[in-house]
Design a protein around this motif. Structure first.
Motif, short mmCIF file in Angstrom:
data_model
loop_
_atom_site.label_atom_id
_atom_site.label_comp_id
_atom_site.label_asym_id
_atom_site.label_seq_id
_atom_site.Cartn_x
_atom_site.Cartn_y
_atom_site.Cartn_z
N CYS A 53 0.87 -1.08 0.02
CA CYS A 53 0.05 -0.04 0.13
C CYS A 53 1.03 1.39 0.08
O CYS A 53 0.56 2.15 -0.57
N PHE A 54 1.97 1.24 0.69
CA PHE A 54 2.73 2.49 0.87
C PHE A 54 3.55 2.87 -0.53
O PHE A 54 3.58 4.02 -0.76
N LEU A 55 3.91 1.62 -1.09
CA LEU A 55 4.66 1.65 -2.32
C LEU A 55 3.51 2.35 -3.47
O LEU A 55 3.95 2.97 -4.17
N GLN B 163 3.55 14.57 -8.99
CA GLN B 163 4.76 15.39 -9.06
C GLN B 163 5.34 15.23 -10.47
O GLN B 163 6.48 15.95 -10.43
N LYS B 164 4.86 14.43 -11.27
CA LYS B 164 5.65 14.12 -12.55
C LYS B 164 6.87 13.62 -12.36
O LYS B 164 7.81 13.83 -12.94
N VAL B 165 7.08 12.79 -11.36
CA VAL B 165 8.39 11.96 -11.05
C VAL B 165 8.33 10.61 -11.21
O VAL B 165 7.46 9.90 -10.80
N LYS B 166 9.40 10.20 -11.87
CA LYS B 166 9.09 8.52 -12.29
C LYS B 166 9.92 7.64 -11.02
O LYS B 166 11.02 7.94 -10.61
N ILE B 167 9.07 6.72 -10.74
CA ILE B 167 9.39 5.65 -9.60
C ILE B 167 10.02 4.44 -10.47
O ILE B 167 9.20 3.86 -11.06
N PRO B 168 11.44 4.38 -9.98
CA PRO B 168 11.71 3.01 -10.93
C PRO B 168 10.90 1.53 -10.54
O PRO B 168 10.46 1.56 -9.42
N GLU B 169 10.66 0.68 -11.39
CA GLU B 169 10.25 -0.58 -11.18
C GLU B 169 10.68 -1.30 -10.12
O GLU B 169 10.13 -2.24 -9.32
N ASP B 170 12.07 -1.08 -9.84
CA ASP B 170 12.59 -2.00 -8.63
C ASP B 170 12.59 -1.06 -7.19
O ASP B 170 13.24 -1.59 -6.32
N ALA B 171 11.85 -0.06 -7.19
CA ALA B 171 11.78 0.73 -5.78
C ALA B 171 10.95 -0.50 -4.93
O ALA B 171 10.21 -1.36 -5.40
N LYS B 172 11.59 -0.22 -3.48
CA LYS B 172 10.98 -1.25 -2.74
C LYS B 172 10.68 -0.58 -1.32
O LYS B 172 11.43 0.23 -1.18
N VAL B 173 9.46 -1.03 -0.57
CA VAL B 173 9.18 -0.64 0.87
C VAL B 173 9.13 -1.93 1.48
O VAL B 173 8.45 -2.92 1.04
N ALA C 58 10.93 1.09 5.48
CA ALA C 58 12.07 1.34 4.95
C ALA C 58 12.03 1.61 3.24
O ALA C 58 11.36 0.69 2.80
N VAL C 59 12.18 2.75 2.82
CA VAL C 59 11.76 3.06 1.68
C VAL C 59 13.09 3.02 0.51
O VAL C 59 14.12 3.84 1.08
N HIS C 60 13.31 2.25 -0.42
CA HIS C 60 14.36 2.23 -1.30
C HIS C 60 13.94 2.60 -2.65
O HIS C 60 13.16 1.75 -3.20
N ILE C 61 14.67 3.61 -3.30
CA ILE C 61 14.02 4.24 -4.90
C ILE C 61 15.62 4.39 -5.34
O ILE C 61 16.14 5.25 -5.03
N PRO C 62 15.90 3.13 -5.99
CA PRO C 62 17.17 3.23 -6.63
C PRO C 62 17.42 4.38 -7.44
O PRO C 62 16.43 4.84 -8.43
N GLY C 63 18.44 5.24 -7.66
CA GLY C 63 18.81 6.28 -8.45
C GLY C 63 18.28 7.61 -8.02
O GLY C 63 18.54 8.38 -8.71
#
Length: 140
Positions: A57-59, A69-79, A101-106
């Motif tokens: 849900c958080f992801l 906000q017109k920001v792209k979240i990568p497919e490998d983002a993880k919560v 714990a939120v991980h948004i690579p790059g």
């Protein structure tokens, strides 16, 4: 509030039992972890189910606010949601402790923190945890 979606799940046997969603897609064996006096049998437990639901849900909320906000979240983002259970200090039952714990690579850490803070407001799990949502209980 207008409800957009409703679902149901039922459990039998308590922590050592069985749970199933109304459509049968979720169908799990429930077991008690060794730390809570169980035998360590293969299965899941309410804390794992809560962690899975909250993290998903958080992801979703994170992707929602990023989209606004017109920001792209990568497919490998993880919560990752960490859920702990233990006796309440007042001795009247049990409580849960939750962290995310939120991980948004790059993504720049400051930008990721801003998105996570916005998602924490949008996410219904976060809202329920923050506001101690009252849950009606009916005996049927």
């Amino acid at each position: 509030m207008p409800i957009l979606y409703t679902t149901k799940a039922s459990a039998t046997g308590g922590r050592a039992g069985h749970a199933v969603s109304e459509n049968g897609v979720l169908d799990v064996t429930l077991t008690v972890p060794k730390e809570l006096g169980g035998d360590g049998a293969t299965g899941t437990n309410p804390e794992q189910l809560f962690a899975a639901g909250y993290s998903a849900c958080f992801l979703g909320a994170l992707k929602f606010v990023a989209g606004q906000q017109k920001v792209k979240i990568p497919e490998d983002a993880k919560v990752t949601a960490t859920v702990g259970i233990g006796p309440r200090a007042d001795g009247t039952g049990f409580g849960i402790e939750v962290s995310l714990a939120v991980h948004i690579p790059g993504m720049d850490k400051v930008e990721a923190e801003k998105l996570a803070a916005a998602a924490h407001i949008v996410c219904p799990y976060s809202h329920a945890m923050r506001t101690s949502t009252e849950v009606p209980v009916a005996v049927v």
